[in-house]
Design a protein around this motif. Structure first.
Motif, short mmCIF file in Angstrom:
data_model
loop_
_atom_site.label_atom_id
_atom_site.label_comp_id
_atom_site.label_asym_id
_atom_site.label_seq_id
_atom_site.Cartn_x
_atom_site.Cartn_y
_atom_site.Cartn_z
N ALA A 298 36.24 53.93 32.11
CA ALA A 298 37.65 54.10 32.46
C ALA A 298 38.02 55.28 33.10
N SER B 280 43.85 39.84 30.16
CA SER B 280 44.24 41.18 29.99
C SER B 280 45.02 41.06 28.59
N ALA B 281 45.16 42.21 27.93
CA ALA B 281 46.26 42.17 26.88
C ALA B 281 47.48 42.76 27.56
N GLN B 282 48.38 41.88 27.20
CA GLN B 282 49.63 41.81 28.06
C GLN B 282 50.51 43.25 27.52
N GLY B 283 50.26 43.86 26.81
CA GLY B 283 50.94 45.25 26.55
C GLY B 283 50.48 46.22 27.31
N VAL B 284 49.16 45.96 27.94
CA VAL B 284 48.71 47.16 28.95
C VAL B 284 49.06 46.93 30.40
N LYS B 285 49.83 47.71 31.02
CA LYS B 285 50.32 47.56 32.30
C LYS B 285 49.70 48.35 33.29
N SER B 286 49.60 47.76 34.42
CA SER B 286 48.49 48.21 35.65
C SER B 286 49.53 49.29 36.01
N ALA B 287 48.76 50.44 36.53
CA ALA B 287 49.56 51.32 37.19
C ALA B 287 49.50 51.20 38.72
N HIS C 208 49.14 38.16 32.92
CA HIS C 208 48.05 38.45 33.57
C HIS C 208 46.85 37.92 32.93
N ARG D 115 57.54 46.40 39.61
CA ARG D 115 57.16 46.76 38.20
C ARG D 115 57.83 46.13 37.11
#
Length: 437
Positions: free
Chosen positions: A389, A25-32, A22, A13
């Protein structure tokens, strides 16, 4: 259950957040979600939690994760020859091309290899323009053909709009009875009226200016939209009438996904060019290509084809194709996809639709199905993004990796999926649709 290694999860992570840019994607949104490994229809994270993969990642792991025959073939090829220029002759490349051509209709002897599906479509478009001497490419609004210059402009969805740099592309509406653009009430009406619409677009654009019609045999990302009776055959007739080539994009639908080797095998249609990627080797090594009708291929016997890629026919990719194709045949994997789709997935989704009003329609074939979710069945208003979502998060929380696009859940497991796997997934879908909204 895999061993817990939380330190590796945290490292993954941290590195991802610091260094990985990525796609889409908006780069500030992180995958969980972190994936550490996989086998068959399951993947797991570093914490040891298993997930049932009903996304096939990007609908490409047709043979499942870490198939031992394919992994070993890559290992053997790596020990022999890891890379070689595309201008050379290589046995693995020839064997891979032979197997792919062997799945195509008679008269398709040549295969041009690319790095993936986008540049497969890119080069099919190039071939069509060079062969016909014409410029325009017609494709549908509900389509996705890849993220390179001509491929992304051929794409019909929103991703085209900020990327419209290529020339000569015209879009039209394909059939989609559930949300018909043609006021159709039956599949036959939808087919007839969609073909009439296409004829008028061809006539209005000028037939002599059109090089090719580019279609996903079964549009995938756009909603798994099975063509109604006579539609593909009608497109073929229109193309032939006007000297236009027909390119069928089999990148997502090909190599077992629909329960056929090629999706068009279920229809009475013969394309001029066939593009492929994804399922041909389940994405184990990046690869794609174009299967070329003999008259088009022979047009370049003495004429230079002005296209190529450093990794065209890369040995590791070729070895993975050979192993994948041989394993799929010897293990009956395509037949399994067809049977499971007909006997487990289709009736299971129909049962969910009968139970949950949020499901407006289910459709599909093989291991290529979709549930279209609606806020209201009467108006067919799509379920809002916030609700989708929430559903996606709930599915992951219950141990299922979904493919969610717009207001749809695409049910697209690997072709090696079993009835028991499907039953497990259906139970998760059922629970989430009952509780997440």
């Amino acid at each position: 259950m895999q061993p817990d290694d939380s330190d590796l999860d945290q490292l993954a992570r941290t590195l991802d957040a610091a260094h990985v840019f990525h796609s889409w994607s908006a780069q500030g949104v992180k995958s969980a979600l972190t994936i550490a490994g996989g086998k068959g229809v399951r993947v797991w994270d570093h914490a040891g939690r298993d997930y049932l993969d009903f996304s096939s990642q990007l609908v490409n792991t047709n043979i499942g994760h870490q198939h031992p025959v394919v992994v070993e073939a890559i290992r053997e090829q790596a020990s022999l020859l890891t890379t070689i220029a595309p201008s050379t002759v290589n046995l693995a490349r020839g064997e891979a091309a032979k197997r792919i051509a062997g799945r195509a209709p008679e008269g398709f002897e040549k295969v041009f290899f690319t790095n993936g599906g986008a540049d497969a479509n890119e080069n099919a478009i190039r071939l069509a323009r060079l062969y016909t001497g014409r410029d325009k490419i017609l494709s549908t609004y509900r389509s996705y053909h890849g993220n390179t210059g001509a491929a992304i402009v051929s794409t019909g969805d929103w991703r085209r709009v900020p990327n419209e740099f290529a020339r000569g592309h015209v879009h039209f509406f394909g059939p989609y009875l559930y949300r018909s653009e043609f006021w159709a009430e039956t599949p036959e009406q939808e087919s007839e009226r969609a073909l009439r619409h296409l004829r008028r677009v061809i006539e209005s654009e000028g037939p002599a200016s059109i090089a090719a019609i580019l279609l996903e045999t079964i549009p995938g990302t756009a909603g798994i939209l099975l063509p109604p009776p006579g539609y593909l055959e009608g497109v073929r007739e229109l193309a032939t009438e006007h000297g236009i080539l027909l390119i069928l994009d089999e990148v997502m639908a090909g190599f077992g996904r629909t329960g056929e080797w090629f999706a068009f095998d279920a229809y009475d249609v013969r394309p001029d060019l066939i593009t492929f990627a994804k399922g041909v080797n389940s994405g184990y090594i990046p690869v794609g290509g174009v299967v070329i009708d003999d008259p088009i291929a022979h047009a370049f016997d003495e004429r230079v084809f002005p296209g190529g890629l450093t990794y065209s026919g890369h040995p590791l990719a070729m070895a993975s194709i050979v192993a994948t194709q041989d394993a799929m045949e010897s293990e009956g994997i395509v037949a399994n996809a067809k049977r499971v789709g007909a006997e487990a997935i289709a009736p299971g989704l129909a049962g969910l639709a009968a139970k949950h009003d949020v499901i407006g329609e289910v459709r599909g074939t093989g291991v290529f199905h979709a549930m279209e979710l609606v806020a209201d069945r009467a108006s067919r208003a799509p379920l809002p993004a916030a609700d989708m979502a929430r559903i996606k998060g709930a599915l992951v929380e219950r141990g299922l990796l979904p493919f969610v696009q717009d207001n749809r859940i695409h049910v697209v497991p690997p072709c090696v999926v079993t009835d028991a796997d499907v039953a497990e997934a259906l139970a998760i879908y059922d629970d989430v649709l009952a509780t997440a909204l």
